[in-house]
Scaffold this motif. Structure first.
Motif, PDB file in Angstrom:
ATOM      1  N   PRO A 220       0.710  -1.397   0.055  1.00 39.34           N
ATOM      2  CA  PRO A 220       0.186   0.267   0.721  1.00 39.34           C
ATOM      3  C   PRO A 220       0.932   1.227   0.028  1.00 39.34           C
ATOM      4  O   PRO A 220       2.153   1.273   0.215  1.00 39.34           O
ATOM      5  N   ALA A 221       0.115   2.365  -0.645  1.00 44.83           N
ATOM      6  CA  ALA A 221       1.075   3.975   0.172  1.00 44.83           C
ATOM      7  C   ALA A 221       1.095   3.959   1.384  1.00 44.83           C
ATOM      8  O   ALA A 221       1.014   3.460   2.079  1.00 44.83           O
ATOM      9  N   LEU A 222       2.912   4.779   0.782  1.00 47.15           N
ATOM     10  CA  LEU A 222       3.142   4.661   2.687  1.00 47.15           C
ATOM     11  C   LEU A 222       2.297   5.826   3.895  1.00 47.15           C
ATOM     12  O   LEU A 222       2.453   5.890   4.588  1.00 47.15           O
ATOM     13  N   ASP A 223       1.507   6.919   2.491  1.00 49.30           N
ATOM     14  CA  ASP A 223       0.699   7.633   3.370  1.00 49.30           C
ATOM     15  C   ASP A 223      -0.346   6.380   4.468  1.00 49.30           C
ATOM     16  O   ASP A 223      -0.997   7.265   5.748  1.00 49.30           O
ATOM     17  N   ASP A 224      -0.102   5.433   3.937  1.00 48.25           N
ATOM     18  CA  ASP A 224      -1.704   5.045   5.096  1.00 48.25           C
ATOM     19  C   ASP A 224      -1.137   4.173   5.977  1.00 48.25           C
ATOM     20  O   ASP A 224      -1.771   2.750   6.344  1.00 48.25           O
ATOM     21  N   GLY A 225       0.235   3.863   5.905  1.00 49.68           N
ATOM     22  CA  GLY A 225       1.135   3.427   6.728  1.00 49.68           C
ATOM     23  C   GLY A 225       2.397   2.302   6.587  1.00 49.68           C
ATOM     24  O   GLY A 225       2.562   2.437   5.670  1.00 49.68           O
ATOM     25  N   LEU A 226       3.003   1.955   7.562  1.00 44.06           N
ATOM     26  CA  LEU A 226       4.232   0.995   7.381  1.00 44.06           C
ATOM     27  C   LEU A 226       4.180   0.223   7.553  1.00 44.06           C
ATOM     28  O   LEU A 226       4.098  -0.444   8.536  1.00 44.06           O
ATOM     29  N   ARG A 227       4.222  -1.386   6.650  1.00 49.65           N
ATOM     30  CA  ARG A 227       3.789  -2.183   6.853  1.00 49.65           C
ATOM     31  C   ARG A 227       4.859  -3.012   7.062  1.00 49.65           C
ATOM     32  O   ARG A 227       5.859  -3.058   6.159  1.00 49.65           O
ATOM     33  N   LEU A 228       5.128  -3.979   7.922  1.00 47.31           N
ATOM     34  CA  LEU A 228       6.450  -4.283   8.366  1.00 47.31           C
ATOM     35  C   LEU A 228       6.407  -6.242   7.943  1.00 47.31           C
ATOM     36  O   LEU A 228       4.740  -6.780   9.134  1.00 47.31           O
ATOM     37  N   VAL A 229       6.630  -6.898   8.071  1.00 46.99           N
ATOM     38  CA  VAL A 229       6.705  -8.840   7.317  1.00 46.99           C
ATOM     39  C   VAL A 229       8.004  -8.989   8.546  1.00 46.99           C
ATOM     40  O   VAL A 229       8.985  -8.867   8.082  1.00 46.99           O
ATOM     41  N   TYR A 230       7.766  -9.813   9.214  1.00 47.90           N
ATOM     42  CA  TYR A 230       8.790 -11.210  10.294  1.00 47.90           C
ATOM     43  C   TYR A 230       8.003 -12.669   9.649  1.00 47.90           C
ATOM     44  O   TYR A 230       7.199 -12.773  10.558  1.00 47.90           O
TER      45      TYR A 230
END
Length: 433
Positions: A220-230
């Protein structure tokens, strides 16, 4: 990918002179069950001699799972799955069944019409290396036997130290590899130095991937938030508690923009399988999602939707000896990494190019790294994503063909010291006497 083939019935023997054969021994959920299975598959592809075939003899784990009826394999990798048998005699019977695995594997080869004495090379993981295996292979084959070493555990990793049976077995196999293996494949330069100092011809092969097997990233756009995955089998070595503490240390507005997906464990398992406890999750229910154990396709889908994969490891000996396979996977998926440098990662991950490199392995280091990630705009992130995919070609199995097959079969320089990729999009290798 060619037509999958699983050999369960005797088949006509191949002519070794016309088609060289390499044997790989394993006891995994092969070919797509876990990181060890992926290591074996990609190593098999790069170890296959030109015009030859790699025969994987696999003893499927006794964990209740079942092997696929038609495994998805390349045309030059053939699978022999050892038959499942009810093992009597209690614990001693099961122990003996495991110890005679090399004899069962050699018997399966003969039943398939393949003479062990005509193999061009043999390799197996450190976990299957012991005195009985060494003796059986030394008697049956007339080719180099290579041991693939992926880690060197430290006593401090285990609460009971030397009283932990797994740790003792691991260190014993490690000791034997340095003295009895004809050749060693090491996953890192730290391990390479150890085995070279003991006179073992050693080849450094980091975790490998198939770069053609990944879809384009679609976060998603970074304006919608930062998505992280482990994604992985979380343990104390992957400091999830430090990662969550770093998220918790963000300013409230920044914290609300961060979401972490953890694939590999569920929330109930967090306390027993990782360094997390309930206190670490306080006030972070909206920021953390546990997926539990999921198939590989789901992991790739999460990487495709994430802005960064995250990995924080302590600067301990075991972290320097290993090499996290999740890093090449993330790069190949076009997902930049947020991590601290351990092992050989400095060769591949440049701060601000393939990802964000933390100053250390503490919670404050994580917080500062996340603050940097939150300041990125979409064009800057896409530049990182492109650089990550370019770097992933250093890990593509094709970049290691035929150097791995030459090493395993002895076709290359038998006294060669190592072959390591440089920190560039191309691959350079070095060797010495």
């Amino acid at each position: 990918m060619g037509k999958p083939s699983t050999m369960r019935q005797p088949t006509p023997a191949l002519r070794p002179a016309a088609r060289p054969q390499v044997l790989a021994l394993a006891a995994y959920r092969f070919p797509h069950g876990d990181a060890l299975s992926n290591r074996l598959l990609q190593l098999a592809r790069s170890a296959t001699p030109p015009g030859g075939v790699t025969l994987v003899v696999n003893d499927w784990p006794e964990d209740g799972s079942r092997p696929p009826a038609v495994p998805d394999l390349p045309p030059d990798v053939r699978l022999i799955t050892l038959p499942r048998r009810r093992v009597g005699g209690g614990r001693l019977g099961r122990w003996l069944h495991v110890r005679v695995r090399p004899l069962r594997a050699l018997t399966a080869l003969r039943r398939a019409g393949i003479r062990p004495g005509e193999l061009a090379g043999v390799y197996l993981p450190l976990g299957l290396w012991n005195l009985f295996t060494w003796a059986a292979l030394r008697t049956a084959v007339r080719c180099p036997v290579t041991v693939d070493v992926l880690e060197r555990h430290d006593r401090a990793q285990f609460p009971r130290g030397w009283l932990t049976p797994y740790f003792v077995r691991h260190r014993w196999a490690f000791f034997l590899a340095g003295r009895l293996a004809v050749r060693v494949i090491a996953i890192s330069e730290t391990l390479e130095r150890h085995f070279v100092s003991r006179g073992r011809p050693t080849l450094v092969v980091p975790p490998q991937v198939d770069c053609t097997g990944y879809d384009d990233p679609a976060p998603p756009a970074l304006d919608d938030g930062l998505r992280l995955v482990y994604a992985g089998s979380a343990g104390a070595k992957d400091q999830l508690a430090v990662l969550l503490e770093g998220i918790h240390g963000l300013a409230p507005d920044d914290r609300a923009r961060v979401h972490l997906v953890i694939a590999g464990i569920d929330r109930e398992q967090a306390g027993s399988l990782s360094d997390l406890d309930e206190a670490d999750l306080t006030d972070l229910d909206e920021q953390v999602t546990f997926l539990g154990r999921v198939p590989r396709d789901r992991v790739l889908a999460e990487l495709r939707r994430a802005h960064f994969s995250v990995l924080v490891r302590p600067p301990a000996g075991y972290a320097q000896a290993g090499f996290p396979s999740k890093v090449p996977e993330s790069l190949a998926a076009g997902c930049p990494v947020l991590l601290n440098h351990t092992s050989d990662l400095r060769r591949y991950i440049v701060d601000g190019r393939e990802g964000i490199v933390l100053d250390g392995s503490g919670a404050e280091d994580v917080r500062r790294g996340l603050e940097r990630a939150l300041l990125l705009d979409d064009p800057a992130w896409w530049a990182m994503s492109r650089a990550a995919r370019e770097r992933a070609h250093c890990f593509d199995y094709r970049a290691w063909t035929p150097v791995v097959s030459d090493f395993v079969t002895g076709a290359g320089r038998g006294t060669g010291r190592s072959a390591s990729p440089a920190s560039s999009a191309g691959v350079s290798r070095r060797s010495g006497g």
